[in-house]
Design a protein around this motif. Structure first.
Motif, short mmCIF file in Angstrom:
data_model
loop_
_atom_site.label_atom_id
_atom_site.label_comp_id
_atom_site.label_asym_id
_atom_site.label_seq_id
_atom_site.Cartn_x
_atom_site.Cartn_y
_atom_site.Cartn_z
N UNK A 135 37.52 34.05 36.27
CA UNK A 135 37.45 35.49 36.11
C UNK A 135 38.57 35.94 35.19
N UNK A 136 38.28 36.88 34.30
CA UNK A 136 39.37 37.44 33.51
C UNK A 136 39.11 38.92 33.25
N UNK A 137 40.17 39.63 32.86
CA UNK A 137 40.02 41.06 32.64
C UNK A 137 40.39 41.42 31.21
N UNK A 138 39.63 42.36 30.67
CA UNK A 138 39.87 42.82 29.29
C UNK A 138 40.44 44.23 29.40
N UNK A 139 41.62 44.43 28.82
CA UNK A 139 42.33 45.72 28.95
C UNK A 139 42.48 46.37 27.58
#
Ligand code: C2G
Length: 449
Positions: free
Chosen positions: A383-387
């Motif tokens: 899982x990763x997050x794009x900010x």
């Protein structure tokens, strides 16, 4: 109009698939077929899809009985599709008997008898008996490798060579646990029995074993780091290339779906141009362990370099990279902690590794339009997050990382042995060679050279 829907991978399209689709169409007036993506097939435990999604779509689309083709790529999609397309009948082969009864509330569920005597798995095996794998060495990772190899049926570990077979408790334990594995006393015997070799020995011995295996005409999957020197790594890839053999460095992250998605999203510009990468891998390790001891390959950097360098060579490239090391060394000049600073045309990166220092095992990639964060353990990319500038503007991306993740590299090894050469994009020889060069330079620097 009565609409029917069915789903499938339709790999190596065959008579069984065609008959299923014809019978599905006969149940109504309009047939929609969901073709499963490779990633979703992976997620459902099918690791050996041979045909590209384009080819599988074309095969299905070319049939007169098929009216519409869609892509199937996520859990829960069947329910959505049934409502979205106004489906009356969901049809599927009876190898799935009972599995889709939950769709009963939405439409009629029909299980059609499978055509006997034909399957994609058998076709995949046509003219190709399973790949017999010889193991060299059997440390911690080899035990996990055995478990994961069980998910890729066409790879069969058959024998084990260990330089000191009778003395080692590890070997005894390993053989007791894996009774189908024969113990062999010489490498020659191992090469006689195996089509391919998996090397899981101490770092410093990888080069000799890999070279011997390639010279004996065997494909090689070698634990990381492939070698402790750039020139040795280059030589191994040259031998493999010249002999038409597969040589793969077993950096599991490189082959897992989440990491591949991360890299392709970044390359497609989701965070603009990449200007900085921060990677870290630490594991507090008792001083009695091998990681502190082996004279040459010991220390935090050789242990974890292959992970932390991977996103850096993938995103900054291998050509114009320069670097500088900073380490905490113990009395034997073994690094308990190392930080490396990279530069490539003004773009920067840093990599931290530790055996005696703990830090957050995160990966952050910063770009001109935002940043991506993969939380610990980033090397098992799930899982990763794009900010972006607005702290509330966050997009979460989730993918699979099944088990210990080694099944992905084993599946790739098999694909490539089966002739799918283009798959080396996941970890290119030049990337693997560059990682070995950086390790070599580190070892020279650590010795004070
Ligand atoms: N099939 C068949 N006879 C065979 C082989 C396959 O009738 N000898 C049917 C299967 O039962 C399935 C369809 O052909 O209905 C496609 O089979 P696969 O390509 O093996 O796909 P499958 O793993 O069943 O995928 O989400 C649903 C899945 O994607 C179904």
């Amino acid at each position: 109009m009565k609409k029917v829907i069915t789903y499938g991978v339709f790999d190596l399209f065959h008579k069984g698939h065609r008959r299923l689709l014809e019978r599905a169409k006969a149940l109504g007036d309009y047939l929609i077929v969901g073709v499963t993506t490779e990633q979703y097939a992976y997620h459902r435990g099918k690791y050996c899809v041979v045909d590209s999604v384009e080819k599988r779509l074309d095969n299905v689309r070319s049939l007169d009985c098929v009216d519409e083709v869609i892509i199937e790529d996520h859990d829960g999609q069947k329910t959505e599709d049934i409502e979205k397309y106004g489906i009356s009948i969901f049809a599927i082969g009876d190898d799935w008997y009972g599995k889709f009864d939950y769709l009963d509330d939405l439409c009629q569920v029909v299980y059609l008898p499978r055509t006997p005597g034909i399957s994609s798995s058998e076709l995949r095996g046509t003219g190709n008996s399973p790949v017999a794998l010889g193991l060299i060495g059997c440390g911690r990772i080899a035990g996990r490798f055995m478990q994961e190899a069980g998910f890729v049926r066409e790879v069969q570990p058959v024998c084990l060579y260990h330089p000191h077979p009778d003395e080692s408790e590890t070997v005894k334990h390993f053989l007791a646990e894996h009774t189908a594995i024969a113990k062999v006393r010489t490498l020659e015997k191992l090469f006689d029995m195996a089509d391919a070799v998996y090397i899981a020995t101490p770092h410093a011995s990888h080069y000799e074993y890999a070279k011997a295996a390639l010279m004996a005409d065997k494909h090689v999957l070698c634990e990381k780091p492939l070698t402790l020197s750039g020139s040795q790594a280059r030589e191994l890839y040259q031998i493999a290339e010249a002999s038409g053999l597969v040589l793969m460095e077993a950096v599991k992250t490189a082959y897992c779906p989440g990491f591949l998605r991360l890299i392709s999203l970044i390359r497609s510009g989701v965070i603009g141009d990449v200007y900085d990468i921060e990677t870290c891998f630490t594991r507090l390790t008792p001083r009695a362990c091998r990681e502190w001891k082996a004279p040459e390959g010991a220390g935090s950097f050789t242990e974890f370099a292959s992970y932390v360098l991977l996103p850096i060579v993938k995103l900054l490239g291998t050509k114009d990279l320069s670097w500088q090391f900073q380490s905490v060394l113990n009395e034997n000049r073994v690094d308990s902690y190392t930080k490396v600073f990279f530069n490539s045309h003004g773009k920067t990166a840093s990599a931290k590794t530790g055996l005696g220092v703990k830090s957050a095992g995160e990966l952050t990639v910063s770009g001109t339009q935002g940043y991506i964060r993969v939380s610990a353990p980033w090397w098992k990319t799930k899982m990763f997050s794009i900010h972006r500038e607005d702290p509330l503007d966050v997009q979460i991306v989730v993918d699979d990382f099944l088990g210990d993740g080694l099944r992905y590299e084993i599946a790739d090894f098999l694909y490539r042995i089966r002739g799918h050469k283009d798959r080396d994009y996941k970890l290119r020889p030049e990337e693997s060679v560059k990682m070995a060069e950086i390790i070599e330079d580190f070892l020279r620097w650590r010795c004070g050279g």
